[in-house]
Design a protein around this motif. Structure first.
Motif, PDB file in Angstrom:
ATOM      1  N   UNK A 196       0.817  -1.218   0.000  1.00  0.00           N
ATOM      2  CA  UNK A 196       0.000   0.000   0.000  1.00  0.00           C
ATOM      3  C   UNK A 196       0.849   1.266   0.000  1.00  0.00           C
ATOM      4  N   UNK A 197       1.767   1.380   0.966  1.00  0.00           N
ATOM      5  CA  UNK A 197       2.579   2.598   1.073  1.00  0.00           C
ATOM      6  C   UNK A 197       3.993   2.418   0.534  1.00  0.00           C
ATOM      7  N   UNK A 198       4.351   1.177   0.166  1.00  0.00           N
ATOM      8  CA  UNK A 198       5.657   0.844  -0.426  1.00  0.00           C
ATOM      9  C   UNK A 198       6.821   0.982   0.553  1.00  0.00           C
ATOM     10  N   UNK A 199       6.530   1.112   1.827  1.00  0.00           N
ATOM     11  CA  UNK A 199       7.588   1.166   2.830  1.00  0.00           C
ATOM     12  C   UNK A 199       8.131  -0.238   3.072  1.00  0.00           C
ATOM     13  N   UNK A 200       9.437  -0.341   3.295  1.00  0.00           N
ATOM     14  CA  UNK A 200      10.070  -1.631   3.521  1.00  0.00           C
ATOM     15  C   UNK A 200      10.481  -1.771   4.983  1.00  0.00           C
ATOM     16  N   UNK A 201      10.361  -2.984   5.520  1.00  0.00           N
ATOM     17  CA  UNK A 201      10.668  -3.238   6.920  1.00  0.00           C
ATOM     18  C   UNK A 201      11.529  -4.496   7.032  1.00  0.00           C
ATOM     19  N   UNK A 202      12.303  -4.623   8.117  1.00  0.00           N
ATOM     20  CA  UNK A 202      13.188  -5.788   8.275  1.00  0.00           C
ATOM     21  C   UNK A 202      12.493  -7.017   8.839  1.00  0.00           C
ATOM     22  N   UNK A 203      11.290  -6.863   9.383  1.00  0.00           N
ATOM     23  CA  UNK A 203      10.553  -7.996   9.954  1.00  0.00           C
ATOM     24  C   UNK A 203       9.131  -7.998   9.395  1.00  0.00           C
ATOM     25  N   UNK A 204       8.479  -9.159   9.375  1.00  0.00           N
ATOM     26  CA  UNK A 204       7.118  -9.242   8.828  1.00  0.00           C
ATOM     27  C   UNK A 204       6.099  -8.571   9.743  1.00  0.00           C
ATOM     28  N   UNK A 205       4.932  -8.303   9.193  1.00  0.00           N
ATOM     29  CA  UNK A 205       3.884  -7.611   9.940  1.00  0.00           C
ATOM     30  C   UNK A 205       2.516  -8.081   9.456  1.00  0.00           C
ATOM     31  N   UNK A 206       1.506  -7.882  10.299  1.00  0.00           N
ATOM     32  CA  UNK A 206       0.120  -8.152   9.910  1.00  0.00           C
ATOM     33  C   UNK A 206      -0.540  -6.869   9.404  1.00  0.00           C
ATOM     34  N   UNK A 207      -0.313  -5.793  10.149  1.00  0.00           N
ATOM     35  CA  UNK A 207      -0.676  -4.444   9.683  1.00  0.00           C
ATOM     36  C   UNK A 207       0.606  -3.677   9.432  1.00  0.00           C
ATOM     37  N   UNK A 208       0.639  -2.908   8.362  1.00  0.00           N
ATOM     38  CA  UNK A 208       1.828  -2.109   8.082  1.00  0.00           C
ATOM     39  C   UNK A 208       2.090  -1.154   9.241  1.00  0.00           C
ATOM     40  N   UNK A 209       3.293  -1.136   9.800  1.00  0.00           N
ATOM     41  CA  UNK A 209       3.593  -0.231  10.919  1.00  0.00           C
ATOM     42  C   UNK A 209       3.468   1.245  10.547  1.00  0.00           C
ATOM     43  N   UNK A 210       3.547   1.552   9.264  1.00  0.00           N
ATOM     44  CA  UNK A 210       3.490   2.944   8.849  1.00  0.00           C
ATOM     45  C   UNK A 210       2.072   3.398   8.488  1.00  0.00           C
ATOM     46  N   UNK A 211       1.428   2.701   7.548  1.00  0.00           N
ATOM     47  CA  UNK A 211       0.120   3.163   7.060  1.00  0.00           C
ATOM     48  C   UNK A 211      -1.044   2.368   7.631  1.00  0.00           C
ATOM     49  N   UNK A 212      -0.771   1.342   8.407  1.00  0.00           N
ATOM     50  CA  UNK A 212      -1.766   0.513   9.085  1.00  0.00           C
ATOM     51  C   UNK A 212      -2.603  -0.340   8.135  1.00  0.00           C
ATOM     52  N   UNK A 213      -2.178  -0.478   6.881  1.00  0.00           N
ATOM     53  CA  UNK A 213      -2.914  -1.330   5.949  1.00  0.00           C
ATOM     54  C   UNK A 213      -2.856  -2.774   6.422  1.00  0.00           C
ATOM     55  N   UNK A 214      -3.960  -3.476   6.281  1.00  0.00           N
ATOM     56  CA  UNK A 214      -4.059  -4.862   6.712  1.00  0.00           C
ATOM     57  C   UNK A 214      -3.867  -5.789   5.518  1.00  0.00           C
ATOM     58  N   UNK A 215      -3.087  -6.843   5.724  1.00  0.00           N
ATOM     59  CA  UNK A 215      -2.895  -7.816   4.658  1.00  0.00           C
ATOM     60  C   UNK A 215      -2.108  -7.291   3.478  1.00  0.00           C
ATOM     61  N   UNK A 216      -1.228  -6.325   3.715  1.00  0.00           N
ATOM     62  CA  UNK A 216      -0.482  -5.694   2.616  1.00  0.00           C
ATOM     63  C   UNK A 216       0.957  -6.191   2.511  1.00  0.00           C
ATOM     64  N   UNK A 217       1.310  -7.216   3.281  1.00  0.00           N
ATOM     65  CA  UNK A 217       2.689  -7.703   3.321  1.00  0.00           C
ATOM     66  C   UNK A 217       3.099  -8.364   2.007  1.00  0.00           C
ATOM     67  N   UNK A 218       4.250  -7.961   1.496  1.00  0.00           N
ATOM     68  CA  UNK A 218       4.870  -8.614   0.346  1.00  0.00           C
ATOM     69  C   UNK A 218       6.272  -9.030   0.775  1.00  0.00           C
ATOM     70  N   UNK A 219       6.574 -10.322   0.656  1.00  0.00           N
ATOM     71  CA  UNK A 219       7.885 -10.827   1.038  1.00  0.00           C
ATOM     72  C   UNK A 219       8.835 -10.682  -0.150  1.00  0.00           C
ATOM     73  N   UNK A 220       9.950  -9.978   0.078  1.00  0.00           N
ATOM     74  CA  UNK A 220      10.964  -9.818  -0.957  1.00  0.00           C
ATOM     75  C   UNK A 220      12.235 -10.536  -0.511  1.00  0.00           C
ATOM     76  N   UNK A 221      12.926 -11.122  -1.451  1.00  0.00           N
ATOM     77  CA  UNK A 221      14.163 -11.803  -1.088  1.00  0.00           C
ATOM     78  C   UNK A 221      15.236 -11.568  -2.132  1.00  0.00           C
ATOM     79  N   UNK A 222      16.473 -11.744  -1.723  1.00  0.00           N
ATOM     80  CA  UNK A 222      17.609 -11.624  -2.618  1.00  0.00           C
ATOM     81  C   UNK A 222      18.699 -12.583  -2.161  1.00  0.00           C
ATOM     82  N   UNK A 223      19.547 -12.947  -3.107  1.00  0.00           N
ATOM     83  CA  UNK A 223      20.676 -13.819  -2.784  1.00  0.00           C
ATOM     84  C   UNK A 223      21.791 -12.987  -2.178  1.00  0.00           C
ATOM     85  N   UNK A 224      22.347 -13.482  -1.091  1.00  0.00           N
ATOM     86  CA  UNK A 224      23.438 -12.776  -0.435  1.00  0.00           C
ATOM     87  C   UNK A 224      24.449 -13.804   0.073  1.00  0.00           C
ATOM     88  N   UNK A 225      25.585 -13.316   0.488  1.00  0.00           N
ATOM     89  CA  UNK A 225      26.614 -14.203   1.016  1.00  0.00           C
ATOM     90  C   UNK A 225      26.274 -14.598   2.445  1.00  0.00           C
TER      91      UNK A 225
END
Length: 236
Positions: A196-225
């Motif tokens: 919803x607000x496109x803000x990124x966080x280091x831990x998962x959430x049920x409601x976005x900590x910033x905009x309070x949207x519910x069910x808006x979590x998108x899990x992103x991943x990348x390959x790292x060392x």
């Protein structure tokens, strides 16, 4: 708004008082109703939060997910239920709605792992990849894994089983390829985006900590060392 400032700062009782005062003179304020619901949720007063659904619905809000989410939370905190009865109620609610699978799957993994594995839907695996990635080996159900191409890819990339052929999941397929090549220093790193607000966080959430949207979590991943003793989100 002062009430929203208190809410974000964690002063929930102050925020609740202000929101209730505003609603006395302006009961059709959708923003305040939503914020009041969040306050009740954070206070774990889910029955009160459900009372806010009716006025929101009257204002034209889509409350289907809200209603299911709060019903689920009420069951999770109901101390009158035995563990077995709570599991049955959660499964029943989920099968009727098929939403908030992360909440359901995490709870079942802790309290009825066999049921959790039985309920895995292939279409939900990608959105829960971090949960699967961090599961201790002792929690793995290899009978279920061998029936799921995506789970085979995840645990092949992690090194629990032989890496399979590509399944069309680029990052995981790449890790499997690296594993087959004998390169074991790569891993996955996760971040959590609000759709919803496109803000990124280091831990998962049920409601976005910033905009309070519910069910808006998108899990992103990348390959790292891989880093020894690296700390990461872990259900367990």
């Amino acid at each position: 708004m002062v009430g929203s400032t208190y809410l974000h700062a964690g002063f929930l009782e102050r925020a609740k008082t202000i929101f209730l005062q505003i609603l006395k003179s302006n009961p059709r304020n959708k923003k305040v109703l939503n914020d009041l619901m969040v306050v009740y949720e954070r206070l774990q007063d889910y029955a009160k939060a459900k009372e806010v659904i009716e006025p929101l619905e009257a204002l034209g809000a889509d409350v289907e997910d809200l209603r299911f989410y709060l019903d689920l939370k009420i069951v999770l905190v109901d101390r009158s239920l035995s563990d077995e009865k709570r599991v049955e109620k959660i499964v029943e609610l989920y099968l009727d709605n098929k939403r908030f699978e992360r909440i359901v799957f995490e709870y079942l993994l802790k309290h009825d792992p066999k049921r959790a594995w039985e309920m895995i839907d292939e279409v939900n695996i990608e959105q829960m990849i971090d949960i699967f990635w961090f599961l201790p080996t002792s929690f793995l159900d290899y009978d279920v894994i061998k029936q799921s191409p995506r789970l085979q890819a995840i645990y092949g990339a992690r090194g629990d089983i032989e890496p399979p052929e590509p399944v069309g999941w680029f990052l995981v397929d790449m890790l499997c390829h690296l594993k087959k090549s004998g390169f074991d220093a790569a891993t996955l790193q996760f971040a959590y985006l609000c759709s919803h607000c496109k803000q990124q966080f280091p831990v998962p959430f049920e409601r976005c900590p910033r905009c309070m949207a519910l069910g808006s979590l998108v899990v992103e991943c990348e390959i790292t060392k891989r880093v020894e003793n690296e700390k990461s989100y872990n259900l367990f």
